[in-house]
Design an enzyme around this catalytic site. Structure first.
Site, short mmCIF file in Angstrom:
data_model
loop_
_atom_site.label_atom_id
_atom_site.label_comp_id
_atom_site.label_asym_id
_atom_site.label_seq_id
_atom_site.Cartn_x
_atom_site.Cartn_y
_atom_site.Cartn_z
N ASP A 84 -9.28 2.96 -2.39
CA ASP A 84 -10.13 3.46 -1.30
C ASP A 84 -11.45 3.99 -1.83
OD1 ASP A 84 -7.98 2.79 0.19
OD2 ASP A 84 -7.38 4.81 0.70
N ASP B 218 0.84 -1.20 0.00
CA ASP B 218 0.00 0.00 0.00
C ASP B 218 0.88 1.26 0.00
OD1 ASP B 218 -2.41 1.35 0.00
OD2 ASP B 218 -2.61 1.35 2.17
N GLU C 97 2.46 5.07 -4.29
CA GLU C 97 2.38 5.94 -5.48
C GLU C 97 3.65 6.77 -5.77
OE1 GLU C 97 -1.07 4.17 -4.64
OE2 GLU C 97 -0.06 5.48 -3.21
#
Length: 993
Positions: free
Chosen positions: A665, A496, A499
């Protein structure tokens, strides 16, 4: 797991306009129950920028730039090369013009054409500005040195008035891509090129984005991986610069003449479609502008590295794209297709055990339990909270679920905590070992880049330095995963925040590590004062207003994704102009429509530097790709013979070789349940068959009806997980009695279909075919399906038509192919769908707890008896469902292996073929399966059966024939297959009166 940070962005932007400029830390009390420093609200506020597409002062490059002229055109093997020279002085509009370019045109395969334009002179010092290393992303090469004449693609070029080119499909004369009428712009920080498009075009792809499957003709697709949550139409986690273009033609006359059909409303007419793909192998930040009649690409660096895929079907484009450019997806372990349960907010091992026990109590299948960041010691990777998640108790918990053939997966974030140098008790060995290997990104001055994420000030693994052997990052990462596994026997990893995310602008921790640990500048879900979506969507409103409510919610989020036009205060925005001989790294002259604005907001800064000198500006979108690569190989080091299971958030084209993806999300809203379908279908086009979303929604609160519908829908996605945020109400399927019922119904179908799903996925792995499919792909001659994304196919045989509206008890659905003879059967009662015409939107009963599922005639579907775990299901007896088509035939296949080995020692493929009077199973391979064949069901028979034989032996009892529904059911075959159903050829036959 962006944790609702989009709200933080909006607050941060408002904070800037209010003049919040101080960087002084403040204090608060966080959930760790001790006083810690909190990042100030403006820590994640960058300079105010306005996207060029919204800037009233922005200059259109086509109005001032002059383009290039081609010269020295040379015929070479499989194509041509040429020099491109800048016309005049150029424009130097959003970067410094590159005066001399090289054109390379290659026919690489019969179905693939490569067109590349790059600077003619590239030095070592600026290679990363333009060249994407083949070591990082393999570059497709020539597969067939004699393919030029075989290709249906033709390349042509012109110098009038400046260099342009066309790509044409020779068989139809259709121009697939043309830059005619526009100048090529090529600068060190800005590239622009584009093509005209036909009327009412059908484009798909260009992700990652929350949007309908078919892209509209008035939108901008930004490609900049960002931790912003699932904001509609914003740039989110993935970078996939490929689009599919499907064009429909009306067929008429004796000569079968093709006429382009932009609006195919005549459902009695005959149509033919052609699909081609366009892939731009460029990892730099980009925008793709879709207008009414053209597409324009804009990139902040790199080359024009285009690959045209001839098709002419989606299936052929997808397979060719994977084989040539990104690689085929990995085969997954069998257990990964079971149901997964997670939430952010499970407080300790005891609560996890309670969840596992509750699934057992209510007899709901549970394959895998996951933990979010709660298990970590102050949110630090590879360390457990010693009080709530101690290692000893964890070992006992995991051993217990392993004994029950269940699994455990923890989250691993992408940043590494840097310990407080003034606090001897704050030691963090993971950081220390990484520092010794030079594993972390740097500032331009060579110091360590320090941002901030969940644990406080953090550093970031330097995957680029590792790639070129400047660091030991990969070795360190593999060692940390192995060391952690010695304490916690996890079965896969969830990556997670990749990015890569940072909660402050720039290297904000460089002089502040003595403040560690620090709290983010925003309240986490569940903390006092942070209540979001107290009531589920539609609470206390009528069904009639719900649709408007969902639409309004979606619109408000979409509107939030882009600042309003502000020409009256345009002077307040920060703009830059090209600097001769240099690049403006943090604030490039061209501003893309990034949701967060400034490229350094909520992300590692563009000027962060890798060992070896390259900068994050050129490789931002690669971080998530490389952490998946490193994790995949780390798991191989740990389990050399097993297939690694990884679910990741940020990804790039080619990341599908190593991991699956979940949709990020999302929100507990009906609109997001709908958007999960086009998102999944887009990821099929990107080569990611292992895809799913946070079922019932991540942020906010689901209610019984939404969760019932969503648990049933996600049961037909390859990755099936329920996950929600801290602070929300519990949404495990056993919370509501109606959801228990709905989940059991859908899970029973899913687990019964396990061999079919596993086989379909194996074909995705081995050939590049899609597991989840849009109706238009399997029925390419029906133009009315071009925008159909509320239904989908699971493989070739199963059609899913979910209910996506609150309060509804029916759903509208199409039955593709009926106009040309396709037969569909209801999964539940096995009756054929009749009285339906081509393109007809049929009303289908869908009371709460029922999801309409249909089987396409012409398929033999292998099934097993559903059990509570995948392991037990896999041990159960076999069944076959043979659904005959309109010609009385059906076929199918079954793939068998041990369900876990990276390279199986034994495999078997079983071919099924059926006619109106027989069904044959022919195995080939060496995998031994001892499960018996129990039942066979034949649907679509022309008349009543009066006798059955199995392997030449008369079956005197155990079969029934329903003459009205034309269904033959044969039971009791286990007695005939005690040596295993598929260890030899099987023949079943029946006779009519």
């Amino acid at each position: 797991m962006a944790r609702r940070v989009s709200i933080v962005f909006l607050a941060a932007l408002l904070g800037w306009f209010a003049g919040v400029l101080s960087q002084s830390p403040t204090t608060t009390t966080d959930t760790r129950a001790d006083t810690v420093f909190t990042l100030p609200p403006n820590a994640d506020v960058g300079l105010p920028v306005i996207p060029n597409i919204q800037d009233p002062l922005a200059i259109d490059p086509q109005s001032v730039c002059t383009g290039y002229k081609a010269s020295k055109v040379r015929n070479v093997s499989n194509g041509i090369t040429a020099d491109l020279s800048l016309i005049g002085e150029g424009c130097n509009l959003y970067g410094n013009d590159v005066k001399d370019l090289t054109l390379v045109v290659e026919y690489q395969a019969a179905d693939r054409l490569h067109v590349e334009i790059m600077p003619k002179y590239i030095g070592k010092e600026n290679s990363s500005w333009f060249i994407l290393p083949g070591e990082l992303i393999p570059k497709p090469g020539v597969d067939d040195k004699d393919c030029t004449s075989k290709s249906d693609l033709a390349f042509s070029w012109s110098n009038r008035p400046s260099f342009s080119f066309n790509v044409t499909r020779k068989s139809t004369g259709d121009v697939l891509f043309t830059t005619m009428g526009a100048h090529l712009v090529y600068e060190d920080q800005f590239i622009e090129f584009g093509s005209s498009l036909p009327e009412n075009y059908n484009l798909y792809g260009l992700g990652e984005v929350i949007h309908g499957l078919r892209l509209g003709n008035n939108l901008t697709r930004t490609l900049f991986n960002a931790d912003v949550g699932d904001i509609i139409d914003a740039n989110i986690y993935g970078h996939h610069p490929i689009y599919y273009d499907t064009r429909y033609f009306k067929v008429g006359g004796k000569s079968e003449k093709l006429t382009y059909a932009p609006k195919a409303t005549d459902k009695s007419a005959k149509y033919k479609s052609y699909t081609h793909g366009v892939f731009n192998r460029n990892v730099h930040n980009q925008e793709v502008l879709l207008k009414e009649s053209n597409i324009t690409w804009r990139a902040l660096g790199g080359t024009i590295d285009l690959y045209f895929y001839e098709g002419p079907t989606q299936d052929k484009v997808t397979k060719s794209y994977q084989r040539s450019a990104i690689g085929l997806p990995p085969m997954q372990q069998l257990w990964t297709f079971g149901f997964h349960q997670c939430r952010w907010g499970y407080k300790n091992w005891k609560e996890l055990q309670s969840v596992v026990d509750s699934f057992k109590k209510f007899e709901i299948p549970l394959e895998t339990i996951w933990t979010d960041i709660d298990y970590m010691n102050q949110y630090r990777n590879f360390e457990n909270d010693h009080v709530q998640f101690p290692y000893g108790e964890g070992a006992r918990f995991i051993s217990k679920i392993h004994d029950n053939n269940q699994h455990y997966i923890p989250i691993v974030d992408s940043a590494i905590y840097i310990p407080n140098p003034d606090n001897a008790s704050d030691g963090y060995p993971t950081y220390d070992r990484g520092a010794k290997e030079n594993s972390f990104m740097l500032n331009p001055d060579g110091s360590t880049y320090i941002g901030a994420v969940w644990p406080g000030y953090t550093v970031y693994p330097d995957w680029l330095g590792a790639l070129f052997n400047s660091t030991g990052t990969n070795k360190w990462w593999s060692s940390e995963i192995s060391t952690y596994h010695e304490k916690i026997k996890f079965d896969g990893i969830w990556i997670d925040m990749s990015e890569v995310s940072s909660f402050c602008v720039g290297s904000c921790g460089s002089k502040n590590t003595i403040l560690n640990p620090v709290h983010p500048s925003f309240k986490l879900p569940g903390e006092p004062g942070n209540k979001i979506f107290d009531y589920p969507e539609g609470f206390n409103i009528t069904n009639a207003t719900e649709a408007a409510s969902a639409s309004a919610a979606a619109s408000s989020q979409s509107a939030a994704a882009s600042p309003a036009a502000t020409s009256s205060i345009s002077a307040l925005y920060h703009r830059t102009t090209p600097t001769p001989g240099a690049r403006n790294i943090n604030w490039p002259p061209y501003t893309i429509n990034n949701f967060a604005g400034d490229l350094g907001v909520h992300a590692v800064s563009p000027n962060a530097t890798h060992h070896g000198g390259t900068q994050e500006y050129d490789f931002h979108n690669v971080f998530g790709h490389q952490i998946l690569n490193a994790t995949y190989h780390a798991l191989l080091d740990l389990f050399p013979t097993k297939r690694p299971f990884i679910i990741g958030r940020s990804q790039l084209f080619g990341s599908s070789k190593w991991a699956g993806h979940w949709g990020g999300d999302n929100y507990s809203l009906w609109s997001y349940m709908f958007f999960s379908i086009p998102q999944a279908l887009s990821y099929s086009l990107f080569g990611f068959p292992m895809f799913g979303v946070d079922t019932c929604g991540f942020a906010g609160n689901a209610d019984m009806e939404l969760c019932s519908r969503w648990m049933q829908l996600s049961a037909f996605f390859p990755f099936y997980r329920n996950h929600n945020a801290a602070g929300g109400i519990s949404q495990e399927p056993y919370v509501w009695s109606e959801v228990i019922k709905a989940s059991k119904i859908a899970m029973k179908i899913r687990y019964a279909l396990l061999p079919y799903m596993y086989t379909t996925f194996y074909l995705s792995h081995s050939t590049g075919s899609t597991t989840m499919r849009a109706l238009a792909w399997d029925f390419p001659d029906e133009p009315w399906l071009a925008n159909a994304d509320r239904q989908f196919l699971l493989g070739d045989a199963v059609l899913v038509t979910p209910c996506l509206e609150q309060g509804a008890t029916t759903v509208k659905g199409l039955f593709p192919g009926v106009g040309s003879g396709t037969v569909w059967y209801d999964w539940y009662n096995l009756s054929a769908i009749t009285g339906v015409t081509a393109g007809q939107n049929v009303t289908i009963d869908a009371p709460l707890g029922h999801i309409p599922v249909f089987v396409k005639g012409g398929n033999v579907v292998p099934l097993q008896q559903p059990r509570m775990t995948i392991a037990d299901t896999r041990k159960s007896s076999w069944s076959l469902l043979a659904a005959l088509d309109g010609k009385g035939k059906a076929g199918g296949g079954l793939y068998l292996d041990d369900g876990e080995s990276l390279v199986p020692n034994a495999t078997t493929w079983v071919d099924f073929s059926a006619t109106e009077t027989s069904l044959k199973a022919v195995p080939s391979g060496n995998f031994t399966d001892m499960n018996m064949l129990a039942n066979v069901t034949i649907i679509g028979l022309p008349e009543r059966v009066h006798g059955v034989q199995f392997d030449g032996v008369e079956v005197k009892s155990g079969w029934t024939m329903d003459g009205d529904s034309k269904v033959l059911t044969i039971t009791g075959l286990a007695a005939y297959t005690v040596d295993g159903a598929w260890n030899k050829e099987r023949n079943l036959s029946w006779r009519f009166e």
